[in-house]
Enzyme design. Structure first.
Site, PDB file in Angstrom:
ATOM      1  N   LYS A   1      -9.015  -0.631   1.504  1.00  0.00           N
ATOM      2  CA  LYS A   1      -9.478  -1.058   2.144  1.00  0.00           C
ATOM      3  C   LYS A   1     -10.697  -2.526   1.114  1.00  0.00           C
ATOM      4  O   LYS A   1     -11.078  -1.666   0.330  1.00  0.00           O
ATOM      5  CB  LYS A   1     -11.155   0.294   2.786  1.00  0.00           C
ATOM      6  CG  LYS A   1     -10.131   0.388   4.008  1.00  0.00           C
ATOM      7  CD  LYS A   1     -10.008  -0.524   5.098  1.00  0.00           C
ATOM      8  CE  LYS A   1      -8.734  -0.241   6.351  1.00  0.00           C
ATOM      9  NZ  LYS A   1      -8.166  -1.058   7.132  1.00  0.00           N
TER      10      LYS A   1
ATOM     11  N   GLU B   1       1.278  -1.331  -0.411  1.00  0.00           N
ATOM     12  CA  GLU B   1      -0.034   0.224   0.239  1.00  0.00           C
ATOM     13  C   GLU B   1       0.609   1.853  -0.329  1.00  0.00           C
ATOM     14  O   GLU B   1       1.480   1.422   0.698  1.00  0.00           O
ATOM     15  CB  GLU B   1      -0.814   0.051   1.012  1.00  0.00           C
ATOM     16  CG  GLU B   1      -1.933   1.690   0.719  1.00  0.00           C
ATOM     17  CD  GLU B   1      -2.907   1.035   1.792  1.00  0.00           C
ATOM     18  OE1 GLU B   1      -3.700   2.099   2.408  1.00  0.00           O
ATOM     19  OE2 GLU B   1      -2.786   0.281   3.022  1.00  0.00           O
TER      20      GLU B   1
END
Length: 416
Positions: free
Chosen positions: A237, A221
């Site tokens: 997410k 990420e």
């Protein structure tokens, strides 16, 4: 600035091992490394950098970017290090390693997108002899094993249930509840990192080490990318194991809602320092693979004033939105009560600020924190929404941890 083409030296893990072995033989500080998708490169290795504890407010901040002409792909060097997640756990214990650490490197080895290696020096200094020799010498094969203990399932379950109650009460809409594995290390953390990168290929992997210990981040990420006035963030997410259909993730009401809530939080964070009207969402709900899982990924972009310092940008955005919750301040307060232990470098950030290439920082998930006494900690967690199932959230934690602990075959069996 000096740039020399070195050619095909092989894969980043093997180059890192060779450089690390040579630095150790020469009595120099260890290398630091970024591998995956950093600065448009496959890898950026600082051959030897003294990574020392620093004040958390002094990380990734350069006086001003370089004004000279440099090739667009160059990185050159800069300040490399990490910043830990700032909040304590319910036990109130202090940090296991320094809250922040980093150091300056004048030069890097960069592997471009085509697999070719380059030596780059900000000052124009030539490659040192020990490094040139290291790049022609294969490092000895060494193993690093971590004997992992299983995390506390009941403590995680209690945290998830407390979060669901807080959501029903309207205190938060979403929060990231975490647990952790602890382990005992035999071998060198650099070998653990090199093995894990070779096996899993994470997009935002990072390694830094010093006398205090080491941080081996196998993150997929991007927290922040900054080049001049342009800043972007790509929060993750939404998660399913790789054996699931990727279309199922995009069709999941829970995962889509979780991602969109965090996108709104990132927009709000960046909006605190952005030039009015410049916050955009160029990518929403893309399904992408990561080690062991599918993830939903979105991207938020903004323009900030050129004179805005990294300290001010981090003050507005850190800790990363995807590992906290909404509303952010209340979620952080509650998480410190729900989680038994301090997260440490897990959910913080690791990266590099370069005077010629800008700044790129990861979200330090899938991250192992090594202390100087041979201990290791791996944090894992997931976002809780009103639709969350307690048992499914625990399985998501195990799916995320599996690629990191996969080759540690002699895992201890302890009660959950």
């Amino acid at each position: 600035m000096r740039i020399e083409r070195l050619g095909d030296l092989g894969a980043a893990p093997e180059v890192l091992r060779a450089v690390g072995d040579a630095a150790d033989r020469c009595g120099l500080p260890p290398p630091a490394a970024l591998t995956g998708e950093w600065f448009g490169a496959r890898a950026v290795i600082a051959p030897s950098v003294a990574v020392e504890p620093v004040h958390p407010g002094a990380v990734f901040d350069l006086a001003e970017p370089s004004a000279g002409e440099t090739p667009p792909d160059a990185v050159g060097g800069g300040w490399i290090g990490y910043l830990s997640y700032p909040d304590a756990g319910a036990d109130g214990a202090g940090p296991r390693i320094p809250e922040a650490a980093g150091g300056w490197t004048d030069c890097v080895l960069r592997q471009d997108g085509g697999g070719q290696w380059w030596f780059e020096s900000l000052s124009g200094a030539p490659m040192p002899g020990w490094l040139a020799e290291a790049l022609t010498t294969r490092a000895p094969d060494r193993g690093c094993h971590i004997y992992w203990e299983k995390p506390n399932q009941q403590a995680h379950r209690a945290g998830v249930l407390a979060c669901l109650e807080a959501i029903r009460a309207g205190e938060v809409y979403q929060a990231c509840v975490c647990t952790r594995f602890t382990g005992t290390v035999t071998g060198a953390p650099l070998d653990f990192f090199a093995d894990a990168v070779a096996r899993t290929g994470p997009a935002r992997a990072a390694y830094v080490a010093g006398d205090w210990g080491a941080v081996a981040s196998l993150s997929p990420e991007l927290f922040l990318r900054r080049r001049g006035e342009v800043v972007s963030s790509s929060p993750i997410k939404g998660t399913l194991p790789l054996d699931a259909l990727p279309s199922a993730l995009r069709a999941s009401t829970k995962d889509v809602a979780e991602n969109i809530m965090i996108v709104d939080l990132v927009r709000n964070d960046l909006g605190r320092v952005a030039i009015n009207g410049t916050v955009t969402v160029p990518e929403l709900l893309a399904v992408r693979p990561a080690p062991g899982v599918w993830h939903l990924v979105s991207t938020v972009s903004a323009r900030v004033p050129q004179q805005l310092g990294m300290a001010e940008l981090l003050d507005a955005t850190f800790p990363p939105a995807s590992v906290t919750g909404t509303p952010k301040h209340r979620a952080r307060q509650l998480l410190s009560d729900w989680e038994p232990h301090r997260r440490g470098t897990y959910c913080g950030t690791v990266g590099l600020a370069s005077p010629v290439a800008g700044c790129e920082l990861n979200v330090a998930i899938r991250t192992v924190e090594f202390d100087a006494a041979g201990g290791a900690v791996l944090g894992v967690g997931g976002g809780i929404t009103a639709d969350s199932d307690v048992d499914a959230e625990w399985q998501e934690c195990l799916h995320k941890a599996a690629p990191v602990v996969a080759d540690q075959s002699r895992e201890r069996s302890t009660a959950s």
